[in-house]
Design an enzyme around this catalytic site. Structure first.
Site, PDB file in Angstrom:
ATOM      1  N   GLU A   1      -8.633   0.384  -2.383  1.00  0.00           N
ATOM      2  CA  GLU A   1      -9.722   0.066  -1.147  1.00  0.00           C
ATOM      3  C   GLU A   1     -10.707   1.359  -1.271  1.00  0.00           C
ATOM      4  OE1 GLU A   1      -6.849   0.631   1.694  1.00  0.00           O
ATOM      5  OE2 GLU A   1      -5.886  -0.849   1.446  1.00  0.00           O
TER       6      GLU A   1
ATOM      7  N   THR B   1      -8.412   3.139   8.288  1.00  0.00           N
ATOM      8  CA  THR B   1      -9.168   2.447   8.936  1.00  0.00           C
ATOM      9  C   THR B   1      -9.401   1.438  10.146  1.00  0.00           C
ATOM     10  OG1 THR B   1      -8.729   1.932   6.147  1.00  0.00           O
ATOM     11  CG2 THR B   1     -10.556   0.763   7.366  1.00  0.00           C
TER      12      THR B   1
ATOM     13  N   ARG C   1      -6.921  12.541   1.712  1.00  0.00           N
ATOM     14  CA  ARG C   1      -5.775  13.410   2.188  1.00  0.00           C
ATOM     15  C   ARG C   1      -4.619  12.457   1.738  1.00  0.00           C
ATOM     16  NH1 ARG C   1      -7.282   9.745   7.862  1.00  0.00           N
ATOM     17  NH2 ARG C   1      -9.209  10.791   7.536  1.00  0.00           N
TER      18      ARG C   1
ATOM     19  N   ARG D   1      -9.579   8.011  -0.606  1.00  0.00           N
ATOM     20  CA  ARG D   1     -10.614   8.192   0.133  1.00  0.00           C
ATOM     21  C   ARG D   1     -11.528   9.587   0.319  1.00  0.00           C
ATOM     22  NH1 ARG D   1      -9.393   6.343   5.943  1.00  0.00           N
ATOM     23  NH2 ARG D   1     -10.610   7.282   6.525  1.00  0.00           N
TER      24      ARG D   1
ATOM     25  N   HIS E   1       1.383   6.098   2.193  1.00  0.00           N
ATOM     26  CA  HIS E   1       2.104   7.213   2.954  1.00  0.00           C
ATOM     27  C   HIS E   1       2.991   7.742   1.845  1.00  0.00           C
ATOM     28  CE1 HIS E   1      -0.730   6.595   5.817  1.00  0.00           C
ATOM     29  NE2 HIS E   1      -1.400   4.941   5.796  1.00  0.00           N
TER      30      HIS E   1
ATOM     31  N   HIS F   1      -3.827  -4.717   7.918  1.00  0.00           N
ATOM     32  CA  HIS F   1      -4.311  -3.328   8.247  1.00  0.00           C
ATOM     33  C   HIS F   1      -3.001  -3.556   9.843  1.00  0.00           C
ATOM     34  CE1 HIS F   1      -5.883  -0.329  10.265  1.00  0.00           C
ATOM     35  NE2 HIS F   1      -5.893   0.151   9.647  1.00  0.00           N
TER      36      HIS F   1
ATOM     37  N   GLU G   1     -11.266  -9.885   3.241  1.00  0.00           N
ATOM     38  CA  GLU G   1     -10.547  -9.081   3.432  1.00  0.00           C
ATOM     39  C   GLU G   1     -10.315  -9.134   5.113  1.00  0.00           C
ATOM     40  OE1 GLU G   1      -7.917  -6.442   1.707  1.00  0.00           O
ATOM     41  OE2 GLU G   1      -6.923  -5.660   3.422  1.00  0.00           O
TER      42      GLU G   1
ATOM     43  N   ASN H   1       0.959  -1.361  -0.195  1.00  0.00           N
ATOM     44  CA  ASN H   1      -0.222  -0.302  -0.195  1.00  0.00           C
ATOM     45  C   ASN H   1       1.046   1.281  -0.168  1.00  0.00           C
ATOM     46  OD1 ASN H   1      -0.971   2.235   1.903  1.00  0.00           O
ATOM     47  ND2 ASN H   1      -3.332   0.762   1.691  1.00  0.00           N
TER      48      ASN H   1
ATOM     49  N   HIS I   1      -5.628   3.902  -1.554  1.00  0.00           N
ATOM     50  CA  HIS I   1      -7.360   4.270  -1.529  1.00  0.00           C
ATOM     51  C   HIS I   1      -7.260   5.900  -1.371  1.00  0.00           C
ATOM     52  CE1 HIS I   1      -9.546   4.136   3.058  1.00  0.00           C
ATOM     53  NE2 HIS I   1     -10.367   4.772   1.754  1.00  0.00           N
TER      54      HIS I   1
END
Ligand code: PXP
Length: 242
Positions: free
Chosen positions: A74, A105, A54, A50, A15, A196, A156, A12, A48
Site C-alpha cells: 500500500e 487510512t 511509522r 508510509r 503493526h 479496512h 479495493e 497486513n 504500507h
C-alpha cells in the site's frame, strides 16, 4: 479460517513493525511474522510504506519482496514512494490516500480534480513495470468508474463504514453498498478487493460478496495474535525465572 472460494487472504503486517518501532529494535521482526502468516495460510503479505515510516521501513519492504510468496504494497501516489516501489517490485500495489495526522487510512481516494493527475501518473508507471495496481475507493459507482478511467486493474473497496456501522439495518445498508460497487467493478473487468476495519465478527458477510478476489486484514489479526500467544509467552518466561 476458511474464507470463501478462491478468495485470497492478505495479511497486513504493519503493526508488527509498529511494535518494533516503539523500541527501534529488531523484534518483533515483520519478516518473521510474514513467514508465520504464510505458513498459516496468508495468500499475500500486505504492508504500507508510509511517508512518515511509522511502521514498515524501506529495508523491510526490500527484504519482504525477496522472500517467496506474494507481496502487496500500500502506498500514496507520491513520486518518492512510487520510486521505491518500482525498485522493490512487489507483485501488486494499492494506492491509498495518506495524511500525516491520521491514525490509519481514513477512507477511499479522491479520484477527481487535483488528485487525479498524480494517481494517473503513479498507475501508469507501476503498470509499466509489470506491477498490478489497485485503487482504494469508497463503495460508490462514481468511484468505481473513475478508478477504471485512471487505469486501475483492481479496486479495493473501503470497508470502514461497514465495519463502524451499528445495528442490523445500518450494517445491511453498508454491505449492500459494497455489493453494488463490487458488481460494477466486476462488470467493468476489474479485480475486487475489500479491506479496512475487518475483524473476526464482521468478515464473513464481506467474504461472501460476489466476485471478491481478496480481503486485506491487519489490525484485528495482530491484536488477536497477542492474546492467542500471550499465555505461552508468559509461561515460557515463568519457566526461565523459576
Ligand atoms: N486496506 C487498506 C487499503 C489499508 O490502508 C489498510 C490499513 O493499512 C487495510 C486494508 C487493513 O486495515 P486493518 O488494519 O483495519 O485491517
Amino acid at each position: 479460517m476458511r474464507i470463501g472460494h478462491n478468495l485470497k487472504l492478505g495479511v497486513n503486517i504493519d503493526h508488527i513493525a509498529t511494535l518494533r518501532q516503539a523500541r527501534r529494535d529488531i523484534d518483533p521482526d515483520p519478516l518473521a511474522a510474514a513467514r508465520v502468516a504464510r505458513r498459516a495460510g496468508a495468500d499475500m503479505i500486505v504492508c504500507h510504506l508510509r511517508e512518515d515510516r511509522r511502521h514498515i521501513q524501506d529495508q523491510d519492504l526490500f527484504e519482504l519482496c525477496k522472500l517467496k510468496g506474494e507481496v502487496h504494497l500500500e502506498l500514496a501516489a507520491v513520486a518518492r514512494i512510487v520510486e521505491i516501489a518500482l525498485k522493490a517490485k512487489p507483485d501488486s500495489v494499492c494506492l491509498v490516500p495518506e495524511r500525516r495526522q491520521e491514525l490509519t487510512t481514513e477512507g477511499g481516494l479522491k479520484l477527481v480534480g487535483a488528485s487525479a493527475k498524480p494517481l494517473r501518473q503513479a498507475v501508469s508507471k507501476l503498470k509499466a513495470a509489470g506491477i498490478e495496481v489497485s485503487l482504494f475507493i469508497d463503495p460508490e459507482a462514481g468511484a468505481v468508474r473513475a478508478a477504471k478511467a485512471l487505469g486501475a486493474d483492481t479496486v479495493e473497496l473501503c470497508t470502514s463504514a461497514y465495519s463502524r456501522a451499528k445495528g442490523k439495518k445500518n450494517t445491511g445498508t453498508e454491505l449492500e453498498r459494497l455489493e453494488l460497487a463490487g458488481y460494477l467493478a466486476y462488470e467493468m473487468g476489474m479485480g475486487l478487493h475489500a479491506g479496512h476495519g475487518l475483524d473476526y465478527h464482521n468478515v464473513k458477510d464481506v467474504a461472501a460478496i460476489p466476485h471478491l478476489t481478496a480481503v486485506n486484514i491487519g489490525f484485528s489479526i495482530v491484536s488477536r495474535a497477542l492474546f492467542v500467544g500471550l499465555k505461552a509467552a508468559v509461561a515460557e518466561m515463568k519457566e526461565l525465572v523459576s
